[in-house]
Design an enzyme around this catalytic site. Structure first.
Site, short mmCIF file in Angstrom:
data_model
loop_
_atom_site.label_atom_id
_atom_site.label_comp_id
_atom_site.label_asym_id
_atom_site.label_seq_id
_atom_site.Cartn_x
_atom_site.Cartn_y
_atom_site.Cartn_z
N HIS A 84 -9.27 -13.74 -3.53
CA HIS A 84 -10.67 -13.32 -3.60
C HIS A 84 -10.93 -12.51 -4.87
O HIS A 84 -11.96 -12.71 -5.54
CB HIS A 84 -11.05 -12.49 -2.38
CG HIS A 84 -11.03 -13.26 -1.10
ND1 HIS A 84 -11.59 -14.51 -0.97
CD2 HIS A 84 -10.51 -12.94 0.13
CE1 HIS A 84 -11.43 -14.94 0.27
NE2 HIS A 84 -10.78 -14.01 0.95
N GLY A 97 -5.50 -10.55 -4.97
CA GLY A 97 -5.31 -11.78 -4.22
C GLY A 97 -6.34 -12.79 -4.66
O GLY A 97 -7.05 -12.61 -5.66
N HIS A 128 -15.43 -8.64 2.32
CA HIS A 128 -14.99 -9.97 2.72
C HIS A 128 -15.98 -10.61 3.66
O HIS A 128 -16.37 -11.78 3.50
CB HIS A 128 -13.62 -9.89 3.39
CG HIS A 128 -13.08 -11.24 3.78
ND1 HIS A 128 -13.43 -11.87 4.95
CD2 HIS A 128 -12.25 -12.08 3.14
CE1 HIS A 128 -12.83 -13.05 5.01
NE2 HIS A 128 -12.11 -13.20 3.92
N LEU A 176 -8.13 -4.22 -0.53
CA LEU A 176 -7.11 -3.20 -0.74
C LEU A 176 -5.94 -3.67 -1.57
O LEU A 176 -4.96 -2.95 -1.75
CB LEU A 176 -6.63 -2.68 0.62
CG LEU A 176 -7.77 -2.14 1.50
CD1 LEU A 176 -7.24 -1.67 2.84
CD2 LEU A 176 -8.53 -1.02 0.80
#
Length: 248
Positions: free
Chosen positions: A81, A79, A18, A76
């Protein structure tokens, strides 16, 4: 006598982090990738960030040219991204890319979570009074929350105590709410499991709210390196690489 043919170079493993303003995050991710390289010296390993840190993912893919690469999210759960940002960046590059799933949920992730809790002091208290809050970044995407809930379920089965997922942002419950819920159920020894790949703002804020012990982020745990390679191999067994052309 002819010389043996050289073995072809495997597709690159591009770990997609990220990014964080916390300098510990980049150091941790870099050290984790060193573990991956030690496990599989034949695999070219690269790093690309979604934001905040260099190299950014577009730069990493540009440097690969039209080579084949597997994009492994250092995230993890599913979503925005995973579903949008990473595929869009891959589509705009010349690289022949294969997407890998995020790291969670998976039993290797639970191995790392359990060990981090043990390192923080978990154990020795009665199960009937113990519980865990699984702190994650949070997302508005229901699939992301479902993945975190699945990880919590796997950790609860491993530990034999309730594990409640909680979020730093964008989703509920918060860590404070999860702690209150468990206290109301008579759980006095409440540990916080850090469902973060590296130190950063969210991980630090969540750890401060732990009523008892707080585990460290997953970081360079050996199971995390094995999990990255598992996702890499999983992607290679799946659909063939998709060639992309950068838009004019």
């Amino acid at each position: 006598m002819s010389s043996p043919l050289a073995q072809p170079t495997p597709p690159a493993l591009v770990a997609v982090a990220h990014g964080s303003r916390d300098p510990r995050a980049l150091r941790t991710v870099s050290a984790l990738l060193d573990r991956v390289r030690a496990l599989r010296p034949d695999v070219p390993v690269h790093l690309g960030h979604i934001e905040l840190n260099a190299p950014l993912l577009p730069e990493t893919l540009a440097a690969l040219g039209d080579r084949e690469a597997v994009l492994v999210p250092l995230l993890l759960s599913r979503g925005h991204h995973v579903k949008r940002d990473i595929p869009a960046t891959a589509a705009a590059s010349c690289a022949r890319t294969r997407p890998a799933p995020p790291l969670g949920p998976h039993p290797l992730l639970v191995d790392a979570l359990q060990d981090r809790l043990t390192e923080a002091g978990w154990g020795g208290t009665p199960r009937r009074t113990s519980a865990v809050v699984l702190a994650a970044a949070g997302s508005r995407d229901p699939d992301a929350r479902a993945d975190t809930a699945r990880t919590a379920h796997l950790l609860a089965a491993r530990l034999g105590v309730p594990v409640v997922p909680a979020y730093a942002s964008a989703a509920t419950p918060t860590v404070e709410t999860a702690v209150r819920t468990l206290l109301a159920r008579g759980r006095r020894h409440i540990a916080l499991a850090s469902c973060f790949t590296a130190p950063g703002r969210f991980a630090t804020e969540c750890a401060r709210k732990a009523p008892w012990i707080a585990a460290a982020p997953l970081g360079t745990h050996p199971a995390m390196a094995r999990l990255l390679l598992h996702r890499y191999d999983q992607a290679l067994r799946g659909a063939p690489a998709t060639p992309h052309l950068a838009s004019a």
